[in-house]
Design a protein around this motif. Sequence first.
Motif, PDB file in Angstrom:
ATOM      1  N   GLN A  88      68.038  76.938  81.749  1.00 60.20           N
ATOM      2  CA  GLN A  88      67.676  77.064  80.337  1.00 60.20           C
ATOM      3  C   GLN A  88      67.462  75.711  79.666  1.00 60.20           C
ATOM      4  OE1 GLN A  88      67.277  80.137  78.819  1.00 60.20           O
ATOM      5  NE2 GLN A  88      66.471  79.031  77.077  1.00 60.20           N
ATOM      6  N   HIS A  89      68.222  74.694  80.063  1.00 64.10           N
ATOM      7  CA  HIS A  89      68.155  73.386  79.400  1.00 64.10           C
ATOM      8  C   HIS A  89      66.940  72.555  79.834  1.00 64.10           C
ATOM      9  CE1 HIS A  89      69.983  72.321  83.234  1.00 64.10           C
ATOM     10  NE2 HIS A  89      69.624  71.073  82.995  1.00 64.10           N
ATOM     11  N   LEU A  90      66.277  72.942  80.911  1.00 66.46           N
ATOM     12  CA  LEU A  90      65.153  72.153  81.426  1.00 66.46           C
ATOM     13  C   LEU A  90      63.859  72.473  80.673  1.00 66.46           C
ATOM     14  CD1 LEU A  90      65.741  72.459  85.265  1.00 66.46           C
ATOM     15  CD2 LEU A  90      66.084  70.449  83.853  1.00 66.46           C
ATOM     16  N   PRO A  91      63.068  71.454  80.361  1.00 69.51           N
ATOM     17  CA  PRO A  91      61.762  71.714  79.759  1.00 69.51           C
ATOM     18  C   PRO A  91      60.817  72.316  80.808  1.00 69.51           C
ATOM     19  CG  PRO A  91      62.113  69.354  80.026  1.00 69.51           C
ATOM     20  CD  PRO A  91      63.373  70.030  80.451  1.00 69.51           C
ATOM     21  N   THR A  92      59.789  72.964  80.333  1.00 67.11           N
ATOM     22  CA  THR A  92      58.825  73.625  81.208  1.00 67.11           C
ATOM     23  C   THR A  92      58.208  72.663  82.204  1.00 67.11           C
ATOM     24  OG1 THR A  92      58.328  75.259  79.499  1.00 67.11           O
ATOM     25  CG2 THR A  92      56.682  74.960  81.221  1.00 67.11           C
ATOM     26  N   ALA A  93      57.877  71.465  81.773  1.00 66.93           N
ATOM     27  CA  ALA A  93      57.252  70.489  82.667  1.00 66.93           C
ATOM     28  C   ALA A  93      58.163  70.160  83.848  1.00 66.93           C
ATOM     29  CB  ALA A  93      56.905  69.220  81.903  1.00 66.93           C
ATOM     30  N   GLU A  94      59.451  70.039  83.606  1.00 68.30           N
ATOM     31  CA  GLU A  94      60.388  69.743  84.693  1.00 68.30           C
ATOM     32  C   GLU A  94      60.506  70.923  85.650  1.00 68.30           C
ATOM     33  OE1 GLU A  94      61.970  66.894  85.538  1.00 68.30           O
ATOM     34  OE2 GLU A  94      60.729  66.009  83.990  1.00 68.30           O
ATOM     35  N   LEU A  95      60.506  72.123  85.125  1.00 64.37           N
ATOM     36  CA  LEU A  95      60.586  73.302  85.994  1.00 64.37           C
ATOM     37  C   LEU A  95      59.361  73.406  86.898  1.00 64.37           C
ATOM     38  CD1 LEU A  95      61.997  75.944  83.512  1.00 64.37           C
ATOM     39  CD2 LEU A  95      63.143  75.004  85.512  1.00 64.37           C
ATOM     40  N   LEU A  96      58.203  73.085  86.364  1.00 65.80           N
ATOM     41  CA  LEU A  96      56.985  73.186  87.156  1.00 65.80           C
ATOM     42  C   LEU A  96      56.865  72.071  88.191  1.00 65.80           C
ATOM     43  CD1 LEU A  96      54.509  74.311  84.380  1.00 65.80           C
ATOM     44  CD2 LEU A  96      55.313  75.651  86.337  1.00 65.80           C
ATOM     45  N   ARG A  97      57.682  71.031  88.082  1.00 66.89           N
ATOM     46  CA  ARG A  97      57.679  69.947  89.075  1.00 66.89           C
ATOM     47  C   ARG A  97      58.547  70.264  90.288  1.00 66.89           C
ATOM     48  NH1 ARG A  97      58.075  66.111  84.372  1.00 66.89           N
ATOM     49  NH2 ARG A  97      55.925  65.513  84.004  1.00 66.89           N
ATOM     50  N   ILE A  98      59.301  71.342  90.236  1.00 61.51           N
ATOM     51  CA  ILE A  98      60.141  71.724  91.370  1.00 61.51           C
ATOM     52  C   ILE A  98      59.222  72.134  92.513  1.00 61.51           C
ATOM     53  CG2 ILE A  98      61.830  73.402  92.210  1.00 61.51           C
ATOM     54  CD1 ILE A  98      62.913  73.519  89.324  1.00 61.51           C
ATOM     55  N   PRO A  99      59.425  71.572  93.713  1.00 61.67           N
ATOM     56  CA  PRO A  99      58.561  71.911  94.848  1.00 61.67           C
ATOM     57  C   PRO A  99      58.549  73.411  95.122  1.00 61.67           C
ATOM     58  CG  PRO A  99      59.965  70.063  95.402  1.00 61.67           C
ATOM     59  CD  PRO A  99      60.438  70.586  94.076  1.00 61.67           C
ATOM     60  N   GLY A 100      57.350  73.977  95.201  1.00 57.97           N
ATOM     61  CA  GLY A 100      57.193  75.399  95.474  1.00 57.97           C
ATOM     62  C   GLY A 100      57.047  76.254  94.234  1.00 57.97           C
ATOM     63  N   MET A 101      57.293  75.677  93.055  1.00 61.03           N
ATOM     64  CA  MET A 101      57.218  76.450  91.820  1.00 61.03           C
ATOM     65  C   MET A 101      55.769  76.605  91.383  1.00 61.03           C
ATOM     66  SD  MET A 101      58.988  77.937  89.360  1.00 61.03           S
ATOM     67  CE  MET A 101      60.613  77.235  89.306  1.00 61.03           C
ATOM     68  N   GLY A 102      55.398  77.784  91.019  1.00 64.73           N
ATOM     69  CA  GLY A 102      54.064  78.015  90.499  1.00 64.73           C
ATOM     70  C   GLY A 102      53.702  79.480  90.556  1.00 64.73           C
ATOM     71  N   GLY A 103      52.591  79.806  89.930  1.00 66.75           N
ATOM     72  CA  GLY A 103      52.046  81.156  89.993  1.00 66.75           C
ATOM     73  C   GLY A 103      52.999  82.236  89.525  1.00 66.75           C
ATOM     74  N   ASN A 104      53.093  83.287  90.336  1.00 66.22           N
ATOM     75  CA  ASN A 104      53.924  84.431  89.982  1.00 66.22           C
ATOM     76  C   ASN A 104      55.385  84.070  89.828  1.00 66.22           C
ATOM     77  OD1 ASN A 104      51.963  86.403  89.808  1.00 66.22           O
ATOM     78  ND2 ASN A 104      52.042  86.879  91.984  1.00 66.22           N
ATOM     79  N   ASP A 105      55.863  83.161  90.662  1.00 62.07           N
ATOM     80  CA  ASP A 105      57.269  82.767  90.569  1.00 62.07           C
ATOM     81  C   ASP A 105      57.570  82.140  89.215  1.00 62.07           C
ATOM     82  OD1 ASP A 105      57.854  83.662  93.163  1.00 62.07           O
ATOM     83  OD2 ASP A 105      57.191  81.769  94.027  1.00 62.07           O
ATOM     84  N   TRP A 106      56.680  81.276  88.738  1.00 59.98           N
ATOM     85  CA  TRP A 106      56.888  80.654  87.432  1.00 59.98           C
ATOM     86  C   TRP A 106      56.872  81.703  86.329  1.00 59.98           C
ATOM     87  CZ3 TRP A 106      58.956  77.906  84.117  1.00 59.98           C
ATOM     88  CH2 TRP A 106      58.452  77.749  82.841  1.00 59.98           C
ATOM     89  N   ARG A 107      55.954  82.653  86.406  1.00 62.07           N
ATOM     90  CA  ARG A 107      55.883  83.695  85.371  1.00 62.07           C
ATOM     91  C   ARG A 107      57.155  84.548  85.347  1.00 62.07           C
ATOM     92  NH1 ARG A 107      50.461  83.221  86.714  1.00 62.07           N
ATOM     93  NH2 ARG A 107      50.442  84.800  88.334  1.00 62.07           N
TER      94      ARG A 107
END
Length: 67
Positions: free
Chosen positions: A30-49
């Motif tokens: 919850q404390h992480l900004p969106t940009a940091e979450l999207l930098r996690i290796p493998g994060m994207g697409g359906n998983d991010w949604r």
Amino acid sequence: METKLADLKLRPWLLRELNMIGYEVVEDMQHLPTAELLRIPGMGGNDWRKIAKALGRDPFPTLKKRP
């Protein structure tokens, strides 16, 4: 109530990566900004949604609707 990441049915390698970083429930991120979450290796697409929905965030905050 805490939502476990495993309950979101994420890709196995992303779930493994998140667990290695130390995240087991959605509220841990919850404390992480969106940009940091999207930098996690493998994060994207359906998983991010799925994660964004569980966090109560808009997965596409910069997109504007056309009139």
